[in-house]
Design an enzyme around this catalytic site. Structure first.
Site, PDB file in Angstrom:
ATOM      1  N   GLU A 169       0.933  -1.004  -0.093  1.00  0.00           N
ATOM      2  CA  GLU A 169       0.139  -0.093  -0.029  1.00  0.00           C
ATOM      3  C   GLU A 169       1.008   1.214  -0.089  1.00  0.00           C
ATOM      4  O   GLU A 169       1.146   1.763   1.022  1.00  0.00           O
ATOM      5  CB  GLU A 169      -0.885   0.165   1.196  1.00  0.00           C
ATOM      6  CG  GLU A 169      -1.742  -1.131   1.307  1.00  0.00           C
ATOM      7  CD  GLU A 169      -2.846  -0.963   2.265  1.00  0.00           C
ATOM      8  OE1 GLU A 169      -4.211  -0.896   1.692  1.00  0.00           O
ATOM      9  OE2 GLU A 169      -2.770  -0.491   3.415  1.00  0.00           O
ATOM     10  N   GLY A 175      -6.394   6.883   0.213  1.00  0.00           N
ATOM     11  CA  GLY A 175      -7.480   7.754   0.588  1.00  0.00           C
ATOM     12  C   GLY A 175      -7.183   9.189  -0.249  1.00  0.00           C
ATOM     13  O   GLY A 175      -7.855   9.848   0.101  1.00  0.00           O
ATOM     14  N   SER A 215      -6.593   3.657  -2.858  1.00  0.00           N
ATOM     15  CA  SER A 215      -7.689   4.143  -3.964  1.00  0.00           C
ATOM     16  C   SER A 215      -8.183   3.362  -5.019  1.00  0.00           C
ATOM     17  O   SER A 215      -8.244   3.597  -5.997  1.00  0.00           O
ATOM     18  CB  SER A 215      -7.023   5.508  -4.624  1.00  0.00           C
ATOM     19  OG  SER A 215      -6.846   6.498  -3.467  1.00  0.00           O
TER      20      SER A 215
HETATM   21  P1  13P Z   1      -8.296   3.891   0.372  1.00  0.00           P
HETATM   22  O1  13P Z   1      -8.790   2.295  -0.723  1.00  0.00           O
HETATM   23  O2  13P Z   1      -9.388   4.321   0.805  1.00  0.00           O
HETATM   24  O3  13P Z   1      -7.075   4.399  -0.368  1.00  0.00           O
HETATM   25  O4  13P Z   1      -7.507   2.868   1.583  1.00  0.00           O
HETATM   26  C1  13P Z   1      -6.651   1.630   1.295  1.00  0.00           C
HETATM   27  C2  13P Z   1      -6.195   1.146   2.351  1.00  0.00           C
HETATM   28  O5  13P Z   1      -5.443   1.701   3.305  1.00  0.00           O
HETATM   29  C3  13P Z   1      -6.725  -0.194   2.453  1.00  0.00           C
HETATM   30  O6  13P Z   1      -6.202  -0.630   3.850  1.00  0.00           O
END
Ligand code: 13P
Length: 252
Positions: A169, A175, A215
């Site tokens: 990630e 986010g 995202s």
């Molecule tokens: P988003 O999909 O909201 O970007 O978050 C990803 C995340 O942190 C999943 O653990």
């Protein structure tokens, strides 16, 4: 062939009633549309686990927590141990999410302790890694992920690695609406798999699921998931409503 996995990370959202309602609606969707080939996991806040387990236990959706304590039991007010998580019926726990690393100062050593406790409690671990924007801009992203895996994960034995799912990630994509391009994701996933191969051998590396998170949406999931070393996703915001989450699962 590695099985694809789509895991929802609800983070700190929804009260008990709202969370159980979402769990029911996802469960209903997959009972009515049983053709999906991915393993689907929902990682809820602690308070939802036992109730969500009652809802999900006859279906195909696995349950996970988002964290566990770095100690096994005892006088640690406010903490929830891996064994307690397991006793709710959960099968998975997310360890090392970037929000835990940055807001709660969880270092690699602590994350390794948590990972071992989780495995010893019978849980599977979704172990997160990823660089922040500055590190990518300075071209240190491989080095950062290497350190996170070497210190957080690689003290494990090859048998223990069987209980691991890695989630890459990139923090700058969480986010923010920015996603790593499918090629950026593939490049890092391959790097991770190569590291695992070097440490644990080809067999282990070949079967290790490596998920992408940051995202992920119905509109970009299929392209990212089509890359050979991307085995699915860890989904934040889009896991909070049934339509988006199930569409991402269908994109696998
Ligand atoms: P988003 O999909 O909201 O970007 O978050 C990803 C995340 O942190 C999943 O653990």
């Amino acid at each position: 062939m590695r099985k694809k996995i789509v895991a929802g990370n609800w983070k700190m959202n929804m009260d008990l009633a709202e969370g159980l309602k979402l769990a029911s609606s996802i469960d209903k969707y997959f009972s009515e549309n049983p053709s999906n080939k991915a393993t689907v996991i929902v990682c809820t806040p602690f308070i939802h686990l036992a109730g969500a387990h009652e809802i999900l236990k006859h279906g195909k959706i696995a349950l996970g927590a988002q964290n566990c304590a770095s100690e096994a039991s005892g006088a640690f007010t406010g903490e929830i141990s891996a064994w307690m998580v397991k006793s709710t019926g959960a099968e998975y726990v997310i360890i090392g999410h970037s929000e835990r690393r940055s807001y709660y100062n969880e270092d690699d050593k602590t994350l390794n302790k948590k990972t071992l406790l989780a495995i010893n409690s019978g849980l599977k671990v979704i172990f997160c890694c990823g660089e922040v924007l500055k590190e990518r801009e300075e071209k240190k992203h491989f080095l950062i992920v290497k350190r996170q895996l070497e210190e957080g994960l690689f003290p494990l034995s090859v048998e223990q690695m069987d209980k691991i799912v890695i989630a890459y990630e990139p923090v700058w994509a969480i986010g923010t609406g920015l996603t790593a391009s499918p090629d950026q994701a593939q490049e890092m996933h391959k790097y991770i798999r190569d590291m695992v191969k070097e440490k644990y051998g080809n067999e282990c590396a070949k079967k290790l699921p490596v998920l992408y998170g940051g995202s992920c949406k119905p509109s970009n999931a299929a392209e990212i998931f089509s890359k050979p070393d991307v085995d699915g996703g860890l989904i934040g915001g889009a896991a909070l409503n049934k339509e988006d989450f199930t569409a991402i699962v269908e994109a696998v």
